[in-house]
Structure formats: structure tokens, C-alpha cells
Design a protein around this motif. Structure first.
Motif, short mmCIF file in Angstrom:
data_model
loop_
_atom_site.label_atom_id
_atom_site.label_comp_id
_atom_site.label_asym_id
_atom_site.label_seq_id
_atom_site.Cartn_x
_atom_site.Cartn_y
_atom_site.Cartn_z
N VAL A 194 -5.78 0.99 -14.20
CA VAL A 194 -6.53 1.94 -13.37
C VAL A 194 -7.84 2.30 -14.06
N TYR A 195 -7.79 2.61 -15.35
CA TYR A 195 -9.03 2.94 -16.06
C TYR A 195 -9.97 1.75 -16.11
N LEU A 196 -9.44 0.57 -16.30
CA LEU A 196 -10.28 -0.62 -16.37
C LEU A 196 -10.89 -0.97 -15.01
N LEU A 197 -10.06 -1.00 -13.97
CA LEU A 197 -10.52 -1.43 -12.65
C LEU A 197 -11.39 -0.39 -11.95
N PHE A 198 -11.19 0.89 -12.24
CA PHE A 198 -11.96 1.92 -11.55
C PHE A 198 -13.45 1.78 -11.83
N TYR A 199 -13.79 1.38 -13.06
CA TYR A 199 -15.21 1.25 -13.39
C TYR A 199 -15.82 -0.01 -12.79
N ILE A 200 -14.99 -0.99 -12.47
CA ILE A 200 -15.50 -2.19 -11.79
C ILE A 200 -15.68 -1.89 -10.31
N SER A 201 -14.61 -1.39 -9.67
CA SER A 201 -14.68 -1.02 -8.26
C SER A 201 -13.44 -0.18 -7.92
N PRO A 202 -13.63 1.01 -7.34
CA PRO A 202 -12.47 1.83 -6.96
C PRO A 202 -11.57 1.13 -5.94
N THR A 203 -12.13 0.22 -5.17
CA THR A 203 -11.33 -0.52 -4.19
C THR A 203 -10.28 -1.38 -4.88
N LEU A 204 -10.59 -1.87 -6.07
CA LEU A 204 -9.62 -2.68 -6.82
C LEU A 204 -8.39 -1.85 -7.21
N VAL A 205 -8.58 -0.57 -7.48
CA VAL A 205 -7.44 0.30 -7.82
C VAL A 205 -6.52 0.43 -6.61
#
Length: 122
Positions: free
Chosen positions: A79-90
Motif C-alpha cells: 500500500v505504501y509503495l503503490l500509493f505513491y505510484i498511483s492510488p488506483t493501484l491500491v
């Protein structure tokens, strides 16, 4: 249409639970929701395992706890990793996890009702 008004009314009623009208009301509502969830989990962890033999029950409980804690640790990092890439990925990650667990439950649904299960040493 009459049913569209009813559906909108239901959605508005549910949505109003999550609107912060008053901080105290919001805290009490969230507390009651969490209390209900904890009561359901307690019932699940106490009542359902008692239907199975001790050996199977302990193995299953350990297996579930291990994978639950492991997946929780990995998911928190993701969650911490993907949120900074794109919240949609979370959101996609949680949707994929729900879909995978649904498919797994459909595939591995062994029915044990009215089936004799050995209780360890017989």
C-alpha cells in the motif's frame, strides 16, 4: 420511476452514515460498526472451530494466522509503495485480493458435513 427513487433513498441513507455531521455522532457510529465486526469475528473464532476435531482445528487456526499475518505485513508495504505510484493501484490490489480469495473459496470448497473426521489418535 418509483424504484429509482427508492434506490436513491437507500444509497443516500447509506452514504449519510459516512458524512461527518457531528464528530460525536461519527465516532459513536464508527464505534458501533467496529463493535459489531468484532462480535462477529469472536463468534466465528469461538463457535465454528468447535465443530471440528482438535488436530484439524489447531492446524487450520495456525495456518490461517500465519498467512493472515504474513499477507498483512506484505500488503501494508505494498500500500505504501503503490500509493505513491498511483492510488488506483491500491484499489486494484484489494480488488484483486478479494477476487482471488473468492475464486480460491470456490475451487477448494470441500464439504465436511456428515463426514467422519479422525480426531488424532484412534
Amino acid at each position: 420511476q418509483w424504484y429509482q427513487r427508492r434506490v436513491r433513498g437507500v444509497f443516500l441513507g447509506v452514504a449519510s452514515l459516512f458524512v461527518c455531521v457531528n464528530l460525536l455522532v461519527t465516532k459513536i457510529t464508527l464505534f458501533l460498526i467496529k463493535l459489531f465486526v468484532h462480535i462477529c469475528n469472536t463468534v466465528l473464532w469461538i463457535a465454528i472451530p468447535e465443530c471440528y476435531p482438535t488436530t484439524l482445528r489447531n492446524t487450520a487456526t495456525g495456518f490461517i494466522n500465519f498467512w493472515g499475518k504474513s499477507a498483512g505485513a506484505v500488503a501494508t508495504g505494498l500500500v505504501y509503495l503503490l500509493f505513491y505510484i498511483s492510488p488506483t493501484l491500491v484499489i486494484s490490489m484489494f480488488t484483486g485480493a478479494a477476487l482471488a480469495s473468492t475464486i480460491a473459496a470456490m475451487i477448494w470448497s470441500r464439504e465436511t458435513k456428515d463426514e467422519r473426521i479422525a480426531d488424532g489418535e484412534e
